[in-house]
Design an enzyme around this catalytic site. Structure first.
Site, PDB file in Angstrom:
ATOM      1  N   CYS A   7      -6.304  -2.738  -1.968  1.00  0.00           N
ATOM      2  CA  CYS A   7      -5.862  -3.386  -0.732  1.00  0.00           C
ATOM      3  C   CYS A   7      -6.919  -3.251   0.351  1.00  0.00           C
ATOM      4  O   CYS A   7      -7.201  -4.205   1.083  1.00  0.00           O
ATOM      5  CB  CYS A   7      -4.533  -2.785  -0.269  1.00  0.00           C
ATOM      6  SG  CYS A   7      -3.884  -3.540   1.244  1.00  0.00           S
ATOM      7  N   CYS A  65       3.877  -1.134   0.654  1.00  0.00           N
ATOM      8  CA  CYS A  65       5.022  -1.907   1.126  1.00  0.00           C
ATOM      9  C   CYS A  65       5.848  -2.474  -0.018  1.00  0.00           C
ATOM     10  O   CYS A  65       7.066  -2.435   0.024  1.00  0.00           O
ATOM     11  CB  CYS A  65       4.544  -3.031   2.041  1.00  0.00           C
ATOM     12  SG  CYS A  65       5.899  -4.026   2.719  1.00  0.00           S
TER      13      CYS A  65
END
Length: 386
Positions: A105, A201
């Site tokens: 990420c 998330c």
């Protein structure tokens, strides 16, 4: 704001504001230092349910920017995240490895497509609330550990391109967490006591196996001791990782010690999960590993060298020797065996505070085992992932 190599306060800075206290104080410090600051909130997961807190986080980010009187941009990189991070995450688990999506990420999203987006907004610099430092000297940018070692996040940043780091500020690099919260409280930031986020998330705090089973076809099979005794049934090999203790449901066996069981190996041919009752068991110990997909943050060395390595986050640095290869791989020998070195995770290398770079653990071995059982390699695809 303190930094190993301070930059002139020129040009706008866009701060990745996540809705947490760290990014809020990063924006605060930059504004106090005289930078022209803007905030950017990015969302990377489109399924906003009780486990993913993106909507609430955006409201916290909005309130922080109102207190700081800075503009806030909002953008979704959900499509890029699913293609560049989540798809890789699933492929790795299907192949029996344990990936670290936070590293990807950072490389692909936060310091990749998001960095490009910030530049389109006119940013001269980007900043985040990561606990790390950069040092700029003689035209080179180096990544350093944070001064507060317990919070250091350089492990997650080792794969970021040097060109991206050259345009990045880490305002919290010299600070301790308690000082960050104190400054947030003094400035009236509404997130001064917000709990730190855990996990990523798209998983959040939901049951991990339940989530992964939605995307991977799993085949139950036997849980066995290293001697071949069947003591339970697993839900699918890809749902387990080396060193895992919880969720095995094999406690209280007659004739067995009361000690907890740990995942030590996987046998894909028989779809068997191998468990042992000690983290010091030879099947869980490794003194050598093969590392692939190396990303160097320094000039790539051509000969063997000694340094320190982390094979997982929050691990103490381990002394090792590294033998680079021409194909982007390296062989690493640990001075002492380490527990649960896990294929798919990242090995990140250091000389003191300087992060040299790192790569993906492809295989591990233990010289104390017999040659036939010594190498444990996870470059295969399990039946449930095909």
């Amino acid at each position: 704001m303190r930094d190993p190599s301070p930059l002139p306060s020129s040009g706008p800075v866009i701060v990745g504001v996540s809705g947490g206290v760290d990014s809020a104080v990063a924006a605060l410090l930059l504004k106090q230092a005289g930078y022209s600051v803007q905030g950017l909130f990015m969302s990377n997961w489109e399924e906003d349910d009780s486990y993913c807190t993106a909507a609430a986080d955006f409201q916290d980010a909005r309130r922080v920017c109102e207190v700081l009187d800075i503009p806030l941009h909002r953008v979704s990189f959900a499509a890029e995240y699913r293609e560049r991070v989540f798809a890789h995450f699933l492929r790795e688990y299907a192949a029996g490895r344990t990936p670290n999506p936070d590293v990807l990420c950072n490389r692909e999203i936060k310091f990749g497509v998001c960095l490009a987006y910030m530049h389109r907004l006119g940013a001269s610099w980007i900043a985040t609330g990561h606990y790390a430092r950069v040092r700029r000297a003689n035209g080179e940018t180096q990544l350093l550990k944070a001064a507060h070692i317990a919070k250091d996040q350089s492990y997650f940043l080792h794969a970021v391109a040097r060109e991206a780091l050259a345009k990045t500020l880490f305002p919290l690099g010299e600070m301790r967490k308690e000082e960050v919260r104190r400054q947030a409280h003094a400035a009236g930031l509404p997130v001064f006591d917000k709990r730190d986020s855990t996990g990523i998330c798209f998983i959040g705090e939901r049951p991990f196996q339940e989530f992964l089973s939605r995307y991977l076809r799993t085949v139950p099979g036997p849980i066995e001791t290293e001697r071949g005794r069947v003591i339970g049934e697993h839900a699918g090999l890809s749902l387990y990782t080396l060193g895992q203790r919880s969720g095995l449901k094999v406690g209280g066996l007659s004739g067995a010690d009361a000690a907890p069981w740990y995942v030590a190996d996987k046998d894909p041919e028989r779809n068997a999960l191998i468990v042992v009752q000690s983290r010091d068991h030879p099947l869980l110990q490794s003194d050598a590993l093969d590392v692939e997909q190396f990303h160097w943050l320094v000039a790539p060395p051509e000969t063997a060298f000694d340094c320190m390595v982390k094979t997982r986050y929050r691990q103490v640095d381990l002394p090792c020797s590294v033998q680079p290869a021409l194909d982007g791989r390296a062989q690493v020998r640990l001075r002492a065996p380490a527990s649960a070195v896990t294929p798919g995770q990242y090995a990140v290398f250091y000389q003191g505070d300087l992060c040299l770079g790192g790569g993906v653990i492809a295989a591990r071995s233990n010289s104390r085992l017999s040659p036939a059982a010594r190498v444990i390699d996870y470059n295969f695809r399990f039946v449930e992932g095909t």
